[in-house]
Design a protein around this motif. Structure first.
Motif, PDB file in Angstrom:
ATOM      1  N   ASN A   1     -49.871 -89.199   5.480  1.00 30.12           N
ATOM      2  CA  ASN A   1     -49.368 -89.234   4.115  1.00 30.12           C
ATOM      3  C   ASN A   1     -50.176 -88.223   3.296  1.00 30.12           C
ATOM      4  N   GLN A   2     -49.490 -87.305   2.613  1.00 32.81           N
ATOM      5  CA  GLN A   2     -50.182 -86.263   1.847  1.00 32.81           C
ATOM      6  C   GLN A   2     -51.005 -86.840   0.703  1.00 32.81           C
ATOM      7  N   GLU A   3     -50.539 -87.915   0.072  1.00 38.34           N
ATOM      8  CA  GLU A   3     -51.253 -88.522  -1.054  1.00 38.34           C
ATOM      9  C   GLU A   3     -52.330 -89.493  -0.589  1.00 38.34           C
ATOM     10  N   ASN A   4     -52.135 -90.104   0.564  1.00 30.73           N
ATOM     11  CA  ASN A   4     -53.061 -91.106   1.090  1.00 30.73           C
ATOM     12  C   ASN A   4     -53.232 -90.857   2.596  1.00 30.73           C
ATOM     13  N   PRO A   5     -54.145 -89.933   2.987  1.00 31.91           N
ATOM     14  CA  PRO A   5     -54.290 -89.545   4.399  1.00 31.91           C
ATOM     15  C   PRO A   5     -54.674 -90.684   5.337  1.00 31.91           C
ATOM     16  N   GLY A   6     -55.087 -91.833   4.799  1.00 25.97           N
ATOM     17  CA  GLY A   6     -55.374 -92.994   5.640  1.00 25.97           C
ATOM     18  C   GLY A   6     -54.114 -93.634   6.192  1.00 25.97           C
ATOM     19  N   GLN A   7     -52.970 -93.307   5.628  1.00 28.50           N
ATOM     20  CA  GLN A   7     -51.677 -93.822   6.080  1.00 28.50           C
ATOM     21  C   GLN A   7     -51.075 -92.806   7.057  1.00 28.50           C
ATOM     22  N   SER A   8     -50.573 -93.296   8.175  1.00 30.96           N
ATOM     23  CA  SER A   8     -50.020 -92.365   9.165  1.00 30.96           C
ATOM     24  C   SER A   8     -48.777 -92.940   9.839  1.00 30.96           C
ATOM     25  N   LEU A   9     -48.042 -92.057  10.466  1.00 32.40           N
ATOM     26  CA  LEU A   9     -46.878 -92.381  11.280  1.00 32.40           C
ATOM     27  C   LEU A   9     -47.080 -91.712  12.635  1.00 32.40           C
ATOM     28  N   THR A  10     -46.545 -92.316  13.675  1.00 35.59           N
ATOM     29  CA  THR A  10     -46.661 -91.737  15.015  1.00 35.59           C
ATOM     30  C   THR A  10     -45.286 -91.319  15.517  1.00 35.59           C
ATOM     31  N   ILE A  11     -45.260 -90.172  16.167  1.00 34.51           N
ATOM     32  CA  ILE A  11     -44.051 -89.672  16.819  1.00 34.51           C
ATOM     33  C   ILE A  11     -44.328 -89.650  18.321  1.00 34.51           C
ATOM     34  N   ASP A  12     -43.364 -90.121  19.121  1.00 29.09           N
ATOM     35  CA  ASP A  12     -43.477 -90.044  20.576  1.00 29.09           C
ATOM     36  C   ASP A  12     -42.078 -90.030  21.191  1.00 29.09           C
TER      37      ASP A  12
ATOM     38  N   TYR B   1     -44.750 -88.572   1.386  1.00 34.02           N
ATOM     39  CA  TYR B   1     -44.390 -87.471   2.265  1.00 34.02           C
ATOM     40  C   TYR B   1     -45.423 -87.403   3.387  1.00 34.02           C
ATOM     41  N   TYR B   2     -44.971 -87.558   4.634  1.00 35.61           N
ATOM     42  CA  TYR B   2     -45.850 -87.551   5.804  1.00 35.61           C
ATOM     43  C   TYR B   2     -45.649 -86.247   6.570  1.00 35.61           C
ATOM     44  N   THR B   3     -46.745 -85.591   6.897  1.00 36.16           N
ATOM     45  CA  THR B   3     -46.685 -84.335   7.639  1.00 36.16           C
ATOM     46  C   THR B   3     -47.995 -84.124   8.397  1.00 36.16           C
ATOM     47  N   ASN B   4     -48.051 -83.097   9.187  1.00 34.94           N
ATOM     48  CA  ASN B   4     -49.279 -82.683   9.865  1.00 34.94           C
ATOM     49  C   ASN B   4     -49.188 -81.177  10.037  1.00 34.94           C
ATOM     50  N   SER B   5     -49.982 -80.455   9.270  1.00 35.15           N
ATOM     51  CA  SER B   5     -49.872 -78.993   9.238  1.00 35.15           C
ATOM     52  C   SER B   5     -50.254 -78.324  10.561  1.00 35.15           C
ATOM     53  N   THR B   6     -50.960 -79.031  11.444  1.00 36.12           N
ATOM     54  CA  THR B   6     -51.316 -78.406  12.722  1.00 36.12           C
ATOM     55  C   THR B   6     -50.111 -78.284  13.644  1.00 36.12           C
TER      56      THR B   6
ATOM     57  N   ASP C   1     -37.598 -82.825  11.541  1.00 41.32           N
ATOM     58  CA  ASP C   1     -37.586 -83.538  10.265  1.00 41.32           C
ATOM     59  C   ASP C   1     -36.726 -84.790  10.394  1.00 41.32           C
ATOM     60  N   PHE C   2     -37.348 -85.956  10.225  1.00 40.65           N
ATOM     61  CA  PHE C   2     -36.654 -87.236  10.347  1.00 40.65           C
ATOM     62  C   PHE C   2     -35.889 -87.612   9.084  1.00 40.65           C
ATOM     63  N   GLY C   3     -36.079 -86.895   7.991  1.00 40.16           N
ATOM     64  CA  GLY C   3     -35.383 -87.194   6.751  1.00 40.16           C
ATOM     65  C   GLY C   3     -35.965 -88.405   6.038  1.00 40.16           C
ATOM     66  N   ASN C   4     -35.162 -89.025   5.191  1.00 36.12           N
ATOM     67  CA  ASN C   4     -35.602 -90.187   4.419  1.00 36.12           C
ATOM     68  C   ASN C   4     -35.459 -91.457   5.253  1.00 36.12           C
TER      69      ASN C   4
ATOM     70  N   MET D   1     -44.107 -81.395  26.643  1.00 34.83           N
ATOM     71  CA  MET D   1     -44.221 -81.932  25.281  1.00 34.83           C
ATOM     72  C   MET D   1     -45.461 -82.820  25.204  1.00 34.83           C
ATOM     73  N   PRO D   2     -45.978 -83.067  23.997  1.00 31.83           N
ATOM     74  CA  PRO D   2     -47.123 -83.974  23.877  1.00 31.83           C
ATOM     75  C   PRO D   2     -46.696 -85.421  24.127  1.00 31.83           C
ATOM     76  N   GLU D   3     -47.654 -86.264  24.441  1.00 24.24           N
ATOM     77  CA  GLU D   3     -47.383 -87.705  24.589  1.00 24.24           C
ATOM     78  C   GLU D   3     -47.001 -88.290  23.231  1.00 24.24           C
ATOM     79  N   SER D   4     -47.754 -87.903  22.193  1.00 20.96           N
ATOM     80  CA  SER D   4     -47.487 -88.395  20.835  1.00 20.96           C
ATOM     81  C   SER D   4     -48.065 -87.407  19.836  1.00 20.96           C
ATOM     82  N   PHE D   5     -47.721 -87.632  18.588  1.00 17.71           N
ATOM     83  CA  PHE D   5     -48.181 -86.776  17.496  1.00 17.71           C
ATOM     84  C   PHE D   5     -48.263 -87.638  16.246  1.00 17.71           C
ATOM     85  N   THR D   6     -49.245 -87.372  15.390  1.00 16.71           N
ATOM     86  CA  THR D   6     -49.464 -88.191  14.199  1.00 16.71           C
ATOM     87  C   THR D   6     -49.155 -87.406  12.932  1.00 16.71           C
ATOM     88  N   LEU D   7     -48.431 -88.060  12.022  1.00 11.29           N
ATOM     89  CA  LEU D   7     -48.158 -87.510  10.691  1.00 11.29           C
ATOM     90  C   LEU D   7     -48.998 -88.287   9.688  1.00 11.29           C
TER      91      LEU D   7
END
Length: 166
Positions: free
Chosen positions: A110-121, A152-157, A48-51, A102-108
């Motif tokens: 936006n729960q309200e707007n799934p077209g918006q995303s963040l990448t973790i690597d 709020y950005y997440t990825n349930s998988t 969790d990256f927080g705010n 570990m994975p190369e990257s992972f995508t989160l």
């Protein structure tokens, strides 16, 4: 007569010794096996990256396995940090060495707007070694676009952390 005795020796004694020659041999081999417990990983805390406060330019936040955060091009609030925690898992391995994948990257998303995303690597792992089990703490880098939409950005998988015996 000596020639006759030698001839009889060759004719009767030498072939007889060949008849009694050993044609096979065997040995008893002992076998053993050691059965070890399978390696296991159990998640105890999510990453969790927080705010994070978006900016006019793209930026990122690095969350270290020790829980500290550093912002690049975006802001984080120390007075309102939100839930900040590196991921944590327990690896049960006996006294055997193991590797972590570990994975190369992972995508989160936006729960309200799934077209918006963040990448973790750039995942980082810090093990706290125990006798037959270790606690591993996992950090990573979170990338934000310029003017990233709030939410709020997440990825349930979830992302996979794989441990394997060396």
């Amino acid at each position: 007569m000596n020639k006759l005795a030698f001839f009889l020796f060759l004719v009767f004694v030498v072939p007889a010794t060949k008849l009694f020659a050993q044609a096979s041999s065997s040995a008893s081999i002992t076998s053993r096996a050691t059965v070890i417990e399978p390696i296991r990983i159990d998640k105890s805390v999510d990453l969790d990256f927080g705010n994070v406060i978006s900016a006019y330019n793209p930026g990122s936040v690095v969350l270290s396995p020790d829980g500290s955060r550093i912002a690049y091009g975006v802001q984080i609030s120390n007075s309102f940090p939100g839930n900040v925690s590196p991921a944590e898992a327990v690896v049960t391995h006996g006294s055997n060495n193991y590797s972590i994948t570990m994975p190369e990257s992972f995508t989160l998303y936006n729960q309200e707007n799934p077209g918006q995303s963040l990448t973790i690597d750039e995942f980082t792992v810090a093990p706290e070694e125990g006798f037959s089990a270790d606690i591993i703490k996992i950090g990573a880098r979170l990338h934000l676009s310029a003017n990233q939409l709030s939410g709020y950005y997440t990825n349930s998988t979830g992302f996979n952390v794989t441990v394997s015996y060396n």
